[in-house]
Design an enzyme around this catalytic site. Structure first.
Site, mmCIF file in Angstrom:
data_model
loop_
_atom_site.group_PDB
_atom_site.id
_atom_site.type_symbol
_atom_site.label_atom_id
_atom_site.label_comp_id
_atom_site.label_asym_id
_atom_site.label_seq_id
_atom_site.Cartn_x
_atom_site.Cartn_y
_atom_site.Cartn_z
ATOM 1 N N HIS A 1 2.799 -11.546 23.220
ATOM 2 C CA HIS A 1 2.586 -10.273 23.040
ATOM 3 C C HIS A 1 3.482 -9.350 22.009
ATOM 4 C CE1 HIS A 1 6.317 -8.766 25.062
ATOM 5 N NE2 HIS A 1 6.019 -9.668 25.991
ATOM 6 N N CYS B 1 8.370 -13.923 28.639
ATOM 7 C CA CYS B 1 7.228 -13.812 27.395
ATOM 8 C C CYS B 1 7.647 -14.339 26.099
ATOM 9 C CB CYS B 1 6.511 -12.651 27.402
ATOM 10 S SG CYS B 1 5.683 -12.151 28.859
#
Length: 185
Positions: A145, A161
């Site tokens: 992301h 992440c």
């Protein structure tokens, strides 16, 4: 004896250099920037996949770099990333992109809430930790992301992440199909 005249401006520049010189020399000798950029170079990780399929991504967490190949191998790109803050939060192995979303919302995971009970759901927008685009992986709660906090890129700063600058995740998002293979090392 020769007299040297120096303007006030030249004197201020000289004093500024003398003040900054130790920091500049320290930065050059620590090797941080050199190590960071030396590891951030073109690498051929395609041998980690039997075939490239629709596309292939390798997130190289020690180098803090994400490598992308199109399915035909003609388009190769590399991006700087943020990586998980600890080895315990780093999941390694093979996964794939299962869905993509522009303007993702964010809900803290149970482990995040355990560490910080003040965290709350965030709708899309400038304060959202997922930035402008998100690519969800087949592993629950793991994503590639964007981030609005550009200080995080190049550092261990995530809860698992892989983060990219918003401009770069937008580019990667546009060229990565759902089903793309992902390997995190």
């Amino acid at each position: 004896m020769t007299s040297i005249k120096m303007s006030r401006r030249a004197a201020l520049v000289a004093v500024g250099y003398c003040v900054a010189a130790p920091a500049i020399l320290r930065a050059e000798t620590t090797g941080f920037a050199r190590r960071n950029t030396a590891m951030f170079r073109r690498q051929d990780w395609r041998d980690h996949f039997d075939t490239l399929g629709p596309a292939a991504i390798v997130a190289d967490t020690p180098a803090r770099a994400l490598h992308f190949w199109s399915g035909d191998g003609e388009d190769y790109r590399v991006y700087p990333t943020s990586v998980p803050i600890s080895d315990a939060l780093t999941k390694r192995g093979y996964t794939r992109v299962t869905r993509k979303k522009v303007g993702p919302d964010w809900t803290p995971t149970a482990s995040m809430l355990e560490r910080n009970p003040d965290l709350r759901y965030m709708p899309p927008g400038p304060g959202n930790p997922l930035g402008t685009h998100a690519m969800y992986l087949s592993w629950p709660a793991y994503l590639i992301h964007g981030t609005h906090d550009t200080r995080k890129i190049g550092r261990p700063s995530s809860d698992g992440c892989i983060g990219l600058y918003n401009e770069m995740i937008a580019e990667l998002f546009a060229i990565t199909p759902v089903g793309a293979q992902v390997r995190i090392i």
